[in-house]
Design a protein around this motif. Structure first.
Motif, PDB file in Angstrom:
ATOM      1  N   HIS A   1      -1.003   5.843  14.363  1.00  0.00           N
ATOM      2  CA  HIS A   1      -0.171   6.005  13.187  1.00  0.00           C
ATOM      3  C   HIS A   1       0.429   4.685  12.713  1.00  0.00           C
ATOM      4  O   HIS A   1       0.595   4.466  11.508  1.00  0.00           O
ATOM      5  N   ALA A   2       0.735   3.788  13.640  1.00  0.00           N
ATOM      6  CA  ALA A   2       1.263   2.474  13.261  1.00  0.00           C
ATOM      7  C   ALA A   2       0.271   1.791  12.316  1.00  0.00           C
ATOM      8  O   ALA A   2       0.634   1.168  11.323  1.00  0.00           O
ATOM      9  N   PHE A   3      -0.972   1.980  12.627  1.00  0.00           N
ATOM     10  CA  PHE A   3      -2.062   1.439  11.870  1.00  0.00           C
ATOM     11  C   PHE A   3      -2.152   1.978  10.450  1.00  0.00           C
ATOM     12  O   PHE A   3      -2.205   1.252   9.467  1.00  0.00           O
ATOM     13  N   PHE A   4      -2.160   3.303  10.364  1.00  0.00           N
ATOM     14  CA  PHE A   4      -2.241   3.975   9.066  1.00  0.00           C
ATOM     15  C   PHE A   4      -1.002   3.659   8.240  1.00  0.00           C
ATOM     16  O   PHE A   4      -1.077   3.384   7.046  1.00  0.00           O
ATOM     17  N   SER A   5       0.146   3.674   8.913  1.00  0.00           N
ATOM     18  CA  SER A   5       1.402   3.500   8.215  1.00  0.00           C
ATOM     19  C   SER A   5       1.514   2.126   7.556  1.00  0.00           C
ATOM     20  O   SER A   5       2.092   1.991   6.482  1.00  0.00           O
ATOM     21  N   LEU A   6       0.958   1.098   8.200  1.00  0.00           N
ATOM     22  CA  LEU A   6       1.027  -0.242   7.608  1.00  0.00           C
ATOM     23  C   LEU A   6      -0.172  -0.524   6.690  1.00  0.00           C
ATOM     24  O   LEU A   6      -0.368  -1.652   6.254  1.00  0.00           O
ATOM     25  N   SER A   7      -0.959   0.495   6.396  1.00  0.00           N
ATOM     26  CA  SER A   7      -2.120   0.357   5.488  1.00  0.00           C
ATOM     27  C   SER A   7      -3.160  -0.641   5.990  1.00  0.00           C
ATOM     28  O   SER A   7      -3.800  -1.325   5.189  1.00  0.00           O
ATOM     29  N   LEU A   8      -3.325  -0.740   7.310  1.00  0.00           N
ATOM     30  CA  LEU A   8      -4.202  -1.782   7.836  1.00  0.00           C
ATOM     31  C   LEU A   8      -5.649  -1.326   7.970  1.00  0.00           C
ATOM     32  O   LEU A   8      -5.925  -0.146   8.110  1.00  0.00           O
ATOM     33  N   GLY A   9      -6.559  -2.277   7.895  1.00  0.00           N
ATOM     34  CA  GLY A   9      -7.952  -2.018   8.255  1.00  0.00           C
ATOM     35  C   GLY A   9      -8.888  -1.636   7.127  1.00  0.00           C
ATOM     36  O   GLY A   9     -10.053  -1.397   7.363  1.00  0.00           O
TER      37      GLY A   9
END
Ligand code: PHE
Length: 453
Positions: free
Chosen positions: A228-236
């Motif tokens: 979720h940290a990933f999705f939340s920061l719009s990464l990737g």
């Protein structure tokens, strides 16, 4: 590296920070994070989530912004140019291509949920929740999901709002929208938090979210927090990369990304505090899952003083958050089309808009007429898109970017953008080379069901 001429840039450091914060703060923070905290036992999950933001999220956000600013191009041509500069394979452009599609696929289902939010603004404003009970709120939500035309109306409006902004370009579109919507979002957030302190059970909410209970930190909680940290920061997927590509050279990437990540996380936590304060004051269930804001919160709004007004403001806040994220989901594709074809920005936006509008129709039908359609692994249309993007495409994209920056780019190239001190650079490089890849691979395997937490 030679840079293309006549490319737009943000008019200030603030414009970049507001736009990137706008991308990061979205349905992920307001709809998903609170229910994940609820389901995963509160404070333990919060703690792990914070660690993931700092150890993986921020270094990767620095990495993605750095790649974008160095390339000064859309993510596809950008990755190719960077790979050439680093003397390695042009195939790295596939990271950009996959990200571009990920953005379009995410918008296909994001727009449907955003449509629910728009519908709930109108319902809250019309006083529809007054006196509603649990069964009433659930019935209302389920009836709504069975009305394809109503869903279509809101989905169409949301797509038009999103592409309408993107078609106006970086300064008159993206920058202007975020300059208005993000401050408005923070203002509403303050009202909401103030209200929940005055009327809700705020003390219990604070205890629920912040009393560390280490016994509840499980492998599952760790892995879902990281995902979720990933999705939340719009990464990737190139959203942060394309925003970074419009960033002026003198701005400190480290400072800007830290502020953005802290803002994104704070919004998620503050919304969580406010929501749980209302949930506890009404003796409702914090672990209600995805229905938390559509089925549980309306009950709270329906029974509290000024509930209609606060409910309307709440859904408005969610709509603003979703809108500014959606803009960043299509910008990589629109930038690519404008920079590689003869289409103007307006035509590119129209094309992408029509494509995503059609995709969204399939998604909204999956809640009613096409309920039984199964694509892969027995998943319906909505779940397939959600899982394919947030559990496969984004983590792989982030992994590839981390590996590229950590192992293929020269220190000098990276440092021309990041300008860190020797120990700061060493720490960042350690996180990007080892910590982030190991963490992403672990989440990836877990989410694919290979490691069972
Ligand atoms: N960060 C957004 C949210 O929290 C979602 C998003 C993911 C936006 C990837 C852009 C790119 O809702």
């Amino acid at each position: 590296m030679t840079h293309p001429q006549h490319r737009s840039t943000w008019s200030s450091r603030w414009a970049f920070m507001l736009a990137t914060a706008g991308s990061a703060i979205g349905l992920g923070n307001i709809w998903k994070l609170p229910y994940m905290i609820g389901v995963n036992g509160g404070s333990a999950f919060v703690l792990v989530f914070l660690a993931c933001i700092f150890l993986v999220g921020i270094p990767l956000m620095m990495c993605e912004t750095m790649l974008g600013r160095r390339a000064q191009r859309n993510p596809v041509d950008g990755m190719q140019a960077l790979a050439q500069e680093a003397g390695t394979s042009k195939a790295w452009r596939w990271v950009g291509i996959s990200g571009l599609f990920a953005g379009l696929l995410i918008l296909g289902f994001y727009s449907i949920i955003a449509g629910w939010v728009l519908d709930y603004i109108v319902r809250a404003a019309g006083g529809e929740f007054t006196g509603i009970d649990g069964a009433g709120a659930t019935a209302k939500f389920e009836t709504f999901l069975g009305q394809p035309l109503r869903l279509l109306l809101w989905h169409s409006l949301f797509i038009a709002m999103t592409l309408g902004v993107v078609s106006r370009g970086v300064n008159a579109g993206l920058e202007k929208a975020n300059n208005i919507l993000i401050p408005a979002l923070f203002a509403i957030l303050l009202v909401l938090v103030g209200y929940s302190m005055a009327v809700g059970d705020f003390a219990r909410s604070v205890v629920f979210m912040f009393t560390p209970d280490f016994s509840r930190i499980t492998p599952v909680a760790i892995l879902s927090a990281l995902g979720h940290a990933f999705f939340s920061l719009s990464l990737g997927m190139g959203a942060v990369m394309v925003y970074g590509s419009y960033l002026q050279r003198h701005v400190s990437i480290t400072r800007a990304t830290m502020i953005i990540a802290v803002a994104d996380t704070s919004v998620g936590l503050l919304v969580g505090l406010a929501i749980f304060a209302l949930v506890f004051a009404n003796h409702l269930e914090p672990a209600a899952g995805p229905g938390l804001i559509f089925q549980t919160l309306p009950i709270a709004f329906g029974s509290m003083p000024w509930g209609d007004v606060i409910g309307t403001l709440f859904f408005l806040l969610v709509a603003f958050a979703a809108w500014t994220s959606a803009i960043s989901l299509v910008e990589p594709a629109v930038a690519w089309l404008t920079e590689n074809t003869r289409l103007t920005r307006k035509q590119s936006a129209l094309l992408i808009g029509v494509g995503d509008w059609l995709l969204g129709i399939a998604v909204l039908l999956s809640f009613n007429a096409w309920q039984d359609v199964r694509l892969v692994f027995g998943l319906g249309i909505f779940d397939t898109l959600d899982k394919l993007t947030s559990t496969i495409m984004l983590p792989l994209g982030g992994l590839a970017m981390a590996l590229f920056a950590g192992y293929f780019m020269k220190t000098r190239q990276v440092q021309e953008e990041l300008g860190l001190g020797p120990s700061g650079y060493g720490f960042w490089r350690f996180l990007v080379r080892y910590v982030a890849p190991v963490a992403i691979v672990a989440v990836f395997l877990y989410l694919l069901g290979i490691i069972q937490g």
